[in-house]
Design a protein around this motif. Structure first.
Motif, short mmCIF file in Angstrom:
data_model
loop_
_atom_site.label_atom_id
_atom_site.label_comp_id
_atom_site.label_asym_id
_atom_site.label_seq_id
_atom_site.Cartn_x
_atom_site.Cartn_y
_atom_site.Cartn_z
N ASP A 42 0.85 -1.19 0.00
CA ASP A 42 0.00 0.00 0.00
C ASP A 42 0.88 1.25 0.00
N LEU A 43 0.28 2.41 0.10
CA LEU A 43 1.05 3.66 0.03
C LEU A 43 2.12 3.74 1.11
N ALA A 44 1.79 3.26 2.31
CA ALA A 44 2.73 3.35 3.42
C ALA A 44 3.94 2.43 3.22
N GLU A 45 3.76 1.42 2.40
CA GLU A 45 4.83 0.43 2.21
C GLU A 45 5.69 0.70 0.98
N LEU A 46 5.30 1.67 0.16
CA LEU A 46 6.09 1.96 -1.04
C LEU A 46 7.50 2.40 -0.67
N ASP A 47 8.47 1.80 -1.29
CA ASP A 47 9.87 2.18 -1.08
C ASP A 47 10.14 3.48 -1.85
N LEU A 48 10.70 4.46 -1.17
CA LEU A 48 11.01 5.73 -1.83
C LEU A 48 11.91 5.55 -3.04
N LYS A 49 12.72 4.49 -3.04
CA LYS A 49 13.61 4.25 -4.17
C LYS A 49 12.83 3.95 -5.45
N LYS A 50 11.55 3.56 -5.32
CA LYS A 50 10.73 3.25 -6.47
C LYS A 50 9.99 4.47 -7.03
N ILE A 51 9.91 5.55 -6.24
CA ILE A 51 9.01 6.65 -6.61
C ILE A 51 9.66 8.03 -6.55
N ALA A 52 10.89 8.12 -6.11
CA ALA A 52 11.53 9.42 -5.94
C ALA A 52 12.93 9.44 -6.52
N ASN A 53 13.28 10.56 -7.16
CA ASN A 53 14.63 10.79 -7.68
C ASN A 53 15.07 9.68 -8.64
N LEU A 54 14.14 9.24 -9.48
CA LEU A 54 14.43 8.18 -10.44
C LEU A 54 14.97 8.77 -11.74
N SER A 55 15.92 8.11 -12.34
CA SER A 55 16.30 8.46 -13.71
C SER A 55 15.09 8.26 -14.61
N GLY A 56 14.85 9.21 -15.51
CA GLY A 56 13.65 9.17 -16.31
C GLY A 56 13.89 8.87 -17.78
N VAL A 57 12.90 8.22 -18.39
CA VAL A 57 12.88 7.98 -19.83
C VAL A 57 11.56 8.54 -20.35
N ARG A 84 15.39 13.55 -13.81
CA ARG A 84 14.97 12.67 -12.74
C ARG A 84 13.51 12.95 -12.42
N PHE A 85 12.80 11.93 -11.94
CA PHE A 85 11.36 12.02 -11.74
C PHE A 85 11.00 11.60 -10.32
N SER A 86 10.03 12.33 -9.74
CA SER A 86 9.52 12.00 -8.40
C SER A 86 8.00 12.13 -8.39
N ALA A 87 7.35 11.20 -7.67
CA ALA A 87 5.90 11.25 -7.48
C ALA A 87 5.59 10.57 -6.16
N VAL A 88 5.60 11.34 -5.07
CA VAL A 88 5.56 10.78 -3.72
C VAL A 88 4.22 11.10 -3.05
N PRO A 89 3.46 10.08 -2.64
CA PRO A 89 2.20 10.30 -1.94
C PRO A 89 2.42 10.34 -0.42
N PRO A 90 1.39 10.75 0.34
CA PRO A 90 1.48 10.61 1.80
C PRO A 90 1.63 9.15 2.20
N LYS A 91 2.14 8.92 3.39
CA LYS A 91 2.41 7.57 3.88
C LYS A 91 1.16 7.05 4.59
N ILE A 92 0.17 6.56 3.81
CA ILE A 92 -1.13 6.18 4.34
C ILE A 92 -1.29 4.67 4.30
N LYS A 93 -1.66 4.09 5.42
CA LYS A 93 -1.88 2.65 5.50
C LYS A 93 -3.27 2.31 4.95
#
Length: 222
Positions: free
Chosen positions: A70-85, A195-204
């Motif tokens: 869920d949102l609270a479990e998303l690893d920031l490495k998957k959604i923030a500061n990613l190299s973009g294509v 680089r691309f970021s799309a970070v939601p609140p940490k909601i369970k």
């Protein structure tokens, strides 16, 4: 340079047909709050009633799979500061985005963004119509090539005219978050790293929620 890739959420906005629009109002108005203070201070505290799939939002695996992150479990490495294509789909001959646009690209660990130009129809009836979408084969290639995140500036990454959702199923089943309803992808300079970021609140217990998505262009050695 930072490039905002998110739509504005406002009272009454309809993002997806059949889902309630957000209600944005005061919980405390500034005038109502004055009675609590002696120094003339006044504060605004807002209140929002919101369907999670509103505006530019991210889908976590839990959106499709009960056992998924869920949102609270998303690893920031998957959604923030990613190299973009960035993949330009604005001139493809059909609404379906095929695997041919992905073949040969290095997307491993990257945010793959599909620029369709459909966001120009945002907040109009046309936005809900025959929108661009990914093919199942394209989703399978993105899974095979281990993309970290996939985004699109369209109404749905799947064909909403169909009753199946193979792209959501393939990507979220592989733990690849999806960002839908992006905008301003034309603002990302072509042939320049970003680089691309799309970070939601940490909601369970939620699988989707609005994000402030953005790209940061990087300097080159040229």
């Amino acid at each position: 340079m930072l490039i905002d890739l998110s739509h504005i959420i406002f009272d009454g906005l309809q993002t997806y047909q059949g889902l309630d629009a957000p209600v944005i109002c005061d919980f405390w108005s500034r005038k109502d709050s004055e009675k609590f203070y002696e120094d003339g201070s006044a504060f605004h505290i807002g209140k929002i009633e919101l369907v999670a799939n509103t505006g530019t939002y991210i889908d976590a695996p839990f959106h499709r799979f009960e056992e998924g992150e869920d949102l609270a479990e998303l690893d920031l490495k998957k959604i923030a500061n990613l190299s973009g294509v960035l993949i330009d789909c604005t001139k493809i001959p059909s609404r379906e985005i095929t695997a041919s646009l992905i073949n040969g690209l290095d997307v491993n660990g990257k945010a793959v963004l599909f620029h369709t130009g459909w966001s120009e129809n945002w907040n109009t009836e046309a936005y809900f119509g025959n929108h661009p979408y990914l093919s199942e084969e394209a989703a399978l290639i993105l899974k095979e090539k281990k993309a970290s995140l996939v985004g699109i500036d369209s109404y749905n990454i799947d064909n909403s005219k169909s009753k199946s959702r193979p792209v959501h199923t393939t990507l979220l089943g592989a733990g690849i978050p999806i960002v839908e309803h992006l905008t301003h992808l034309n603002g990302i300079p072509k042939n320049r790293p970003f680089r691309f970021s799309a970070v939601p609140p940490k909601i369970k217990g939620l699988g989707s929620f609005p994000v402030r998505a953005f790209a940061e262009t990087l300097e080159t050695n040229e």
